[in-house]
Every structure is written in structure tokens, then in C-alpha cells.
Design a protein around this motif. Structure first.
Motif, PDB file in Angstrom:
ATOM      1  N   MET A   1      -3.552  -6.317 -15.766  1.00 12.71           N
ATOM      2  CA  MET A   1      -4.433  -5.930 -16.860  1.00 12.71           C
ATOM      3  C   MET A   1      -5.239  -4.722 -16.404  1.00 12.71           C
ATOM      4  SD  MET A   1      -5.387  -7.014 -20.002  1.00 12.71           S
ATOM      5  CE  MET A   1      -4.759  -8.666 -19.986  1.00 12.71           C
ATOM      6  N   HIS A   2      -5.333  -3.724 -17.265  1.00 10.40           N
ATOM      7  CA  HIS A   2      -6.145  -2.563 -16.936  1.00 10.40           C
ATOM      8  C   HIS A   2      -6.867  -2.054 -18.183  1.00 10.40           C
ATOM      9  CE1 HIS A   2      -2.535  -0.550 -18.466  1.00 10.40           C
ATOM     10  NE2 HIS A   2      -3.275   0.521 -18.646  1.00 10.40           N
ATOM     11  N   ILE A   3      -7.814  -1.156 -17.956  1.00 10.93           N
ATOM     12  CA  ILE A   3      -8.596  -0.563 -19.039  1.00 10.93           C
ATOM     13  C   ILE A   3      -8.284   0.923 -19.083  1.00 10.93           C
ATOM     14  CG2 ILE A   3     -10.934  -0.026 -19.829  1.00 10.93           C
ATOM     15  CD1 ILE A   3     -11.814  -2.683 -18.573  1.00 10.93           C
ATOM     16  N   ARG A   4      -8.127   1.411 -20.305  1.00 11.76           N
ATOM     17  CA  ARG A   4      -7.926   2.845 -20.510  1.00 11.76           C
ATOM     18  C   ARG A   4      -8.662   3.265 -21.770  1.00 11.76           C
ATOM     19  NH1 ARG A   4      -4.737   3.464 -24.875  1.00 11.76           N
ATOM     20  NH2 ARG A   4      -3.002   2.025 -25.244  1.00 11.76           N
ATOM     21  N   LYS A   5      -8.847   4.586 -21.899  1.00 15.74           N
ATOM     22  CA  LYS A   5      -9.445   5.100 -23.128  1.00 15.74           C
ATOM     23  C   LYS A   5      -8.508   4.825 -24.298  1.00 15.74           C
ATOM     24  CE  LYS A   5     -12.737   8.398 -21.586  1.00 15.74           C
ATOM     25  NZ  LYS A   5     -13.561   9.479 -22.056  1.00 15.74           N
ATOM     26  N   ALA A   6      -9.111   4.459 -25.399  1.00 14.47           N
ATOM     27  CA  ALA A   6      -8.324   4.239 -26.617  1.00 14.47           C
ATOM     28  C   ALA A   6      -7.832   5.580 -27.157  1.00 14.47           C
ATOM     29  CB  ALA A   6      -9.165   3.526 -27.660  1.00 14.47           C
ATOM     30  N   ASP A  10      -3.706   3.829 -31.209  1.00 13.15           N
ATOM     31  CA  ASP A  10      -4.115   2.442 -30.981  1.00 13.15           C
ATOM     32  C   ASP A  10      -4.864   1.833 -32.171  1.00 13.15           C
ATOM     33  OD1 ASP A  10      -3.171   2.492 -28.308  1.00 13.15           O
ATOM     34  OD2 ASP A  10      -5.107   3.242 -27.574  1.00 13.15           O
ATOM     35  N   ILE A  11      -5.238   2.656 -33.132  1.00 15.80           N
ATOM     36  CA  ILE A  11      -6.127   2.179 -34.201  1.00 15.80           C
ATOM     37  C   ILE A  11      -5.598   0.949 -34.932  1.00 15.80           C
ATOM     38  CG2 ILE A  11      -7.186   2.790 -36.428  1.00 15.80           C
ATOM     39  CD1 ILE A  11      -7.741   5.585 -35.198  1.00 15.80           C
ATOM     40  N   PRO A  12      -4.328   0.883 -35.327  1.00 13.13           N
ATOM     41  CA  PRO A  12      -3.879  -0.351 -35.996  1.00 13.13           C
ATOM     42  C   PRO A  12      -4.071  -1.605 -35.133  1.00 13.13           C
ATOM     43  CG  PRO A  12      -2.287   1.399 -36.356  1.00 13.13           C
ATOM     44  CD  PRO A  12      -3.266   1.913 -35.334  1.00 13.13           C
ATOM     45  N   GLU A  13      -3.779  -1.497 -33.843  1.00 15.91           N
ATOM     46  CA  GLU A  13      -3.961  -2.652 -32.946  1.00 15.91           C
ATOM     47  C   GLU A  13      -5.447  -2.962 -32.742  1.00 15.91           C
ATOM     48  OE1 GLU A  13      -1.769  -4.996 -31.035  1.00 15.91           O
ATOM     49  OE2 GLU A  13      -1.012  -4.424 -33.000  1.00 15.91           O
ATOM     50  N   ILE A  14      -6.271  -1.944 -32.669  1.00 12.85           N
ATOM     51  CA  ILE A  14      -7.720  -2.154 -32.534  1.00 12.85           C
ATOM     52  C   ILE A  14      -8.249  -2.884 -33.757  1.00 12.85           C
ATOM     53  CG2 ILE A  14      -9.953  -0.969 -32.513  1.00 12.85           C
ATOM     54  CD1 ILE A  14      -8.610   1.143 -30.646  1.00 12.85           C
ATOM     55  N   MET A  15      -7.819  -2.480 -34.934  1.00 16.77           N
ATOM     56  CA  MET A  15      -8.278  -3.150 -36.160  1.00 16.77           C
ATOM     57  C   MET A  15      -7.789  -4.595 -36.187  1.00 16.77           C
ATOM     58  SD  MET A  15     -10.177  -0.783 -37.178  1.00 16.77           S
ATOM     59  CE  MET A  15     -10.842  -1.677 -38.583  1.00 16.77           C
ATOM     60  N   ARG A  16      -6.572  -4.847 -35.688  1.00 18.42           N
ATOM     61  CA  ARG A  16      -6.058  -6.228 -35.595  1.00 18.42           C
ATOM     62  C   ARG A  16      -6.934  -7.049 -34.652  1.00 18.42           C
ATOM     63  NH1 ARG A  16      -3.773  -9.115 -31.995  1.00 18.42           N
ATOM     64  NH2 ARG A  16      -3.386  -7.378 -30.579  1.00 18.42           N
ATOM     65  N   ILE A  17      -7.326  -6.462 -33.524  1.00 19.90           N
ATOM     66  CA  ILE A  17      -8.189  -7.163 -32.568  1.00 19.90           C
ATOM     67  C   ILE A  17      -9.533  -7.475 -33.209  1.00 19.90           C
ATOM     68  CG2 ILE A  17      -9.493  -6.894 -30.416  1.00 19.90           C
ATOM     69  CD1 ILE A  17      -6.996  -5.310 -29.359  1.00 19.90           C
ATOM     70  N   GLU A  58      -2.113  -4.700 -21.098  1.00 20.66           N
ATOM     71  CA  GLU A  58      -1.122  -5.056 -20.090  1.00 20.66           C
ATOM     72  C   GLU A  58       0.216  -4.641 -20.674  1.00 20.66           C
ATOM     73  OE1 GLU A  58      -1.192  -8.699 -17.199  1.00 20.66           O
ATOM     74  OE2 GLU A  58      -0.452  -9.320 -19.173  1.00 20.66           O
ATOM     75  N   ASP A  59       0.948  -3.830 -19.934  1.00 20.94           N
ATOM     76  CA  ASP A  59       2.161  -3.219 -20.457  1.00 20.94           C
ATOM     77  C   ASP A  59       1.785  -2.463 -21.742  1.00 20.94           C
ATOM     78  OD1 ASP A  59       3.641  -4.304 -18.317  1.00 20.94           O
ATOM     79  OD2 ASP A  59       3.832  -6.207 -19.411  1.00 20.94           O
ATOM     80  N   ASP A  60       2.399  -2.763 -22.839  1.00 29.24           N
ATOM     81  CA  ASP A  60       2.065  -2.076 -24.089  1.00 29.24           C
ATOM     82  C   ASP A  60       1.220  -2.929 -25.028  1.00 29.24           C
ATOM     83  OD1 ASP A  60       3.475   0.198 -23.335  1.00 29.24           O
ATOM     84  OD2 ASP A  60       5.356  -0.540 -24.188  1.00 29.24           O
TER      85      ASP A  60
END
Length: 159
Positions: A1-6, A10-17, A58-60
Motif C-alpha cells: 500500500m502506498h500514497i500518491r498524489k491524486a 482518479d476522480i470517478p474512483e475518488i467519488m466512489r470512495i 495498491e496496484d491499480d
């Protein structure tokens, strides 16, 4: 698991989260936080453009999102029913949300933020019992009540 800048992609996945996090809040009895479409896609886009939006992945696969903003937060200038423990420079975690598929992401996010600056502040709604528990578990101290842009109160914490 890692952190990166959005990134904009990524917006559709961010909205899902954020949808999953909002549903989790409702299940825990927190009916008044993140209402009326907050956080909006427009705000997410602004966070990305300003370089303050981060994702845990993590991964994609994306599992968690948050904004981390260095410098004075205007909504933290006034604090009632308490005080900030110091006036050191700080960063603020905003809009942290997880889709619930992975546990233990908050310490990862917190370590990432503390890697940028020693003092971290965060606030949450009075009804967000799970977040209050997580913050206390990870060494945050309740400092008082601040008011977000619409004037509604939030419980403020500092590490």
C-alpha cells in the motif's frame, strides 16, 4: 500500500470512495456530515489542481482519499471551548474517506502527513464517533470547536 498524489483520472474512483464513506457514516448514526453532495466533484478537482489531494492505493486499486493542506487554515483561526496547544506551523487533514475494503489506512495517511510536518490538525463532526475513536487512538487531543465555511461546528483535534 502506498500514497500518491491524486490525478484527474482518479476522480470517478475518488467519488466512489466518498460515496462509500458517506454510507458508512449513515450506518454509524452520523446523518449530518458530508450532506448535500459534499465533497463535490468540483472540490475534488480543485484539490487535485492545487496538489493537495492524495490517494492510498495498491496496484491499480484506490482505497482511501484525503486532502492535506500545509499552512494556516482560515476555519481554525477561531476556536471555542478550548485552544490550540501551540502556534507551530501545521498541516490539516481534510476530507479523509475510505471505501472500507482495507482496514488500518489512517495510520498510513497520518505517517505520510507527519513526514511533511510535525504538527497535524484535523476536525470532524460531533456525530462521527468512529473518527473520534480513531483520532484518540492515534494520539490526537481534542482542542475545541471550530466552524467550517457554512458556519457549522466541528470538533477540532491536534497531535
Amino acid at each position: 500500500m502506498h500514497i500518491r498524489k491524486a490525478q484527474p483520472g482518479d476522480i470517478p474512483e475518488i467519488m466512489r470512495i466518498y460515496d462509500a464513506a458517506r454510507a458508512s457514516m449513515r450506518r454509524s448514526g452520523n446523518m449530518n456530515q458530508w450532506i448535500n453532495g459534499y465533497p463535490s466533484e468540483e472540490l475534488v478537482r480543485e484539490d487535485i489542481e492545487q496538489g493537495v489531494s492524495y490517494v492510498c492505493c495498491e496496484d491499480d486499486e484506490l482505497y482511501c482519499v484525503f486532502a492535506f493542506i500545509l499552512g494556516d487554515d482560515p476555519t481554525y483561526a477561531r476556536i471555542d471551548d478550548g485552544e490550540w496547544p501551540n502556534s507551530e506551523p501545521y498541516g490539516t487533514i481534510h476530507r479523509i474517506g475510505s471505501d472500507g475494503r482495507k482496514q488500518g489506512l489512517f495510520p498510513l495517511c497520518l505517517d505520510f502527513c507527519r513526514g511533511m510536518i510535525k504538527t497535524v490538525r484535523i476536525d470532524t463532526h460531533a456525530d462521527n464517533a468512529p473518527m473520534h475513536h480513531i483520532l484518540k487512538k492515534h494520539g490526537f487531543t481534542r482542542c475545541g470547536i471550530i466552524y467550517v465555511y457554512d458556519g457549522s461546528p466541528r470538533v477540532a483535534y491536534c497531535n
